[in-house]
Design an enzyme around this catalytic site. Sequence first.
Site, mmCIF file in Angstrom:
data_model
loop_
_atom_site.group_PDB
_atom_site.id
_atom_site.type_symbol
_atom_site.label_atom_id
_atom_site.label_comp_id
_atom_site.label_asym_id
_atom_site.label_seq_id
_atom_site.Cartn_x
_atom_site.Cartn_y
_atom_site.Cartn_z
ATOM 1 N N GLU A 22 0.887 -1.175 0.000
ATOM 2 C CA GLU A 22 0.000 0.000 0.000
ATOM 3 C C GLU A 22 0.918 1.215 0.000
ATOM 4 O OE1 GLU A 22 -1.842 2.982 0.421
ATOM 5 O OE2 GLU A 22 -2.171 2.527 2.529
ATOM 6 N N GLU B 26 -6.310 -4.734 0.664
ATOM 7 C CA GLU B 26 -6.542 -5.200 2.024
ATOM 8 C C GLU B 26 -7.920 -4.720 2.454
ATOM 9 O OE1 GLU B 26 -3.177 -4.276 4.566
ATOM 10 O OE2 GLU B 26 -1.849 -5.499 3.346
HETATM 11 O O1 TXE Z 1 8.505 5.787 4.252
HETATM 12 P P1 TXE Z 1 9.230 4.452 4.151
HETATM 13 P P2 TXE Z 1 9.026 7.071 4.986
HETATM 14 C C1 TXE Z 1 5.403 8.264 1.677
HETATM 15 C C2 TXE Z 1 5.498 9.729 1.807
HETATM 16 C C3 TXE Z 1 6.773 9.935 2.544
HETATM 17 C C4 TXE Z 1 7.610 8.843 1.948
HETATM 18 C C5 TXE Z 1 8.725 8.399 2.787
HETATM 19 O O2 TXE Z 1 5.577 10.311 0.544
HETATM 20 O O3 TXE Z 1 7.349 11.181 2.315
HETATM 21 O O4 TXE Z 1 6.700 7.778 1.783
HETATM 22 O O5 TXE Z 1 8.266 8.112 4.112
HETATM 23 C C6 TXE Z 1 10.224 0.747 6.587
HETATM 24 N N1 TXE Z 1 12.684 -2.771 3.857
HETATM 25 N N2 TXE Z 1 4.587 7.634 2.665
HETATM 26 O O6 TXE Z 1 10.466 7.380 4.809
HETATM 27 O O7 TXE Z 1 10.703 4.671 4.176
HETATM 28 C C7 TXE Z 1 10.343 1.952 7.474
HETATM 29 O O8 TXE Z 1 11.237 1.724 8.522
HETATM 30 C C8 TXE Z 1 11.642 -2.900 4.691
HETATM 31 C C9 TXE Z 1 3.329 7.166 2.210
HETATM 32 O O9 TXE Z 1 8.589 6.908 6.363
HETATM 33 O O10 TXE Z 1 8.627 3.749 3.029
HETATM 34 C C10 TXE Z 1 8.906 2.129 7.907
HETATM 35 O O11 TXE Z 1 8.598 1.205 8.926
HETATM 36 N N3 TXE Z 1 11.092 -1.862 5.335
HETATM 37 C C11 TXE Z 1 2.686 6.291 3.152
HETATM 38 C C12 TXE Z 1 8.136 1.781 6.635
HETATM 39 O O12 TXE Z 1 9.032 0.987 5.864
HETATM 40 C C13 TXE Z 1 11.607 -0.655 5.133
HETATM 41 C C14 TXE Z 1 2.906 6.498 4.569
HETATM 42 C C15 TXE Z 1 7.717 2.995 5.790
HETATM 43 O O13 TXE Z 1 8.856 3.765 5.547
HETATM 44 C C16 TXE Z 1 12.707 -0.464 4.267
HETATM 45 C C17 TXE Z 1 4.236 6.937 4.893
HETATM 46 C C18 TXE Z 1 13.244 -1.589 3.616
HETATM 47 N N4 TXE Z 1 14.279 -1.519 2.774
HETATM 48 C C19 TXE Z 1 5.010 7.494 3.940
HETATM 49 N N5 TXE Z 1 13.011 0.861 4.273
HETATM 50 C C20 TXE Z 1 1.277 5.877 2.867
HETATM 51 N N6 TXE Z 1 0.986 5.571 1.633
HETATM 52 O O14 TXE Z 1 0.480 5.743 3.772
HETATM 53 C C21 TXE Z 1 12.146 1.459 5.099
HETATM 54 N N7 TXE Z 1 11.297 0.556 5.632
#
Ligand code: TXE
Length: 480
Positions: free
Chosen positions: A248, A461
């Site tokens: 998602e 989901e």
């Molecule tokens: O997201 P990340 P971030 C978008 C929004 C934001 C950008 C980055 O644009 O500016 O994403 O946010 C984990 N393997 N959204 O940096 O990095 C991380 O630790 C496995 C949209 O927070 O994607 C966290 O638990 N996991 C969104 C989760 O992934 C990994 C909501 C999300 O982090 C990983 C939030 C890896 N390699 C941000 N790297 C929505 N659609 O709801 C990071 N994580």
Amino acid sequence: MEKILNYINGELIEPSSKIYIENIDPSCGKAYSLVPDSCADDVNEAVKSAKVAYSFWSKTTKQERSDILNKLADAIEENFDMLVAAESRDNGKPLSLAAKVDIPRASANLRFFAGAILHDSSDVHEMDGEAINYTLRVPIGVAACISPWNLPLYLLTWKIAPALATGNTVVAKPSEITPMTAYLLSKICKEINFPKGVLNIVHGRGEKLGDALTTHQDVPIVSFTGGSDTGKHISKITAPYFKKLSLELGGKNPNIIFDDCDFDKAVSTASRAAFTNQGQICLCGSRVFVQNKIYEKFKSALVDKAKKLIVGDPKSSNSHLGAVVSEEHMNKILLKINEAKKLGGILLCGGERLILEGELKNGYYIQPTVFENLAYDCSINNEEIFGPVVTLIPFESEDDVIMMANSSEFGLSASIFTKDISRGHRVAAKIDSGVIWINTWLLRDLRIPFGGMKNSGVGREGGFNSLKFFTEPKNICVKI
Ligand code: TXE
């Protein structure tokens, strides 16, 4: 400073490295607790514990699992005030929002799947008196549930509830930026004697421990909500292992306002869709398309509303918006605002960091920001900003707006405002989004298929879709 701990095999334990990262309160920019900087060793321990627990949890009855999930929901409700305060402090969101949305949804998610699992049914395919096929749905094993920072406990429980209800065990990885309510949940689990090893929570940086979790040979299911780049990475590295994957991801959602709409309702809903949770919801309507005839009137009404929104102390009941989640994220949003100006965007309101007084002077506050005069296909109208920033785009005809709305690489949600219900249905059918609202926004029924098209994700989901995702179908053919 309070140390957050991992929750493995029913125990609260330090990361193996004993290294921690500072956890910042975005309302004032100060560290207030420490998050484990876990590594692959901690992930391996958590998966081991979940795998052992799977051998008994997968054999429990639906009723037993339902009762345990309801007991956890009860405990969340008993600790409501503590969880609300923690979510607001960790994320920067107004206390009132955490009390109205985040924490009630956390217990509702658990109750919903505690009920759903009791009312599920399976398929039967009859072969004209020759045989009967029936399809069992069986749990799969250890599920990795990776959740983001924008709705921390809400999205964590949205994943763990169906995973556990269907008989899987879980290793959850909350965002390192907002780990507190997941930690409090693990403390609650301990207090209520939640079965050991069934739910494990590992804290730390995604880029450090993520791969160890998602590619682990004993983790056949990965459910992820977060940024599209992270989703792409997970998709790529897990591909050779044939895991079940649900992604998602982001959104750049169109909000389409026709000139025959209920004007006041459309303005207030567009404002809510733009600025709730400081614009940090994947469903936020960040591209507002307004039909030419009412464009000027709508613009001044929306800008007027945005200017009246109070950005302030998340703890104050007067605040409509609190702080954005981190300094890094605030700077990213401010960079995007600058880019919008460079692209010729006309700033109608906001556009600046807000410096509050006293204790809050180093907090990460951004004014609600509205732009116009940006091409529908420019970078600002294509990339997810994930902050309190929206653009207004005028349109003439239905065909124009459908083309512009669909020009995005995302396809998560959309809203359409019109009193002509035939037009509402017609446009909804042509918009490339997984979730579409007519004359409303963020009205959620937990039974519906939830998820996005294009770069907004893979899979759905919600309701029975979640129960299906977290189970394998097994067909049995019986010769009559
Ligand atoms: O997201 P990340 P971030 C978008 C929004 C934001 C950008 C980055 O644009 O500016 O994403 O946010 C984990 N393997 N959204 O940096 O990095 C991380 O630790 C496995 C949209 O927070 O994607 C966290 O638990 N996991 C969104 C989760 O992934 C990994 C909501 C999300 O982090 C990983 C939030 C890896 N390699 C941000 N790297 C929505 N659609 O709801 C990071 N994580």
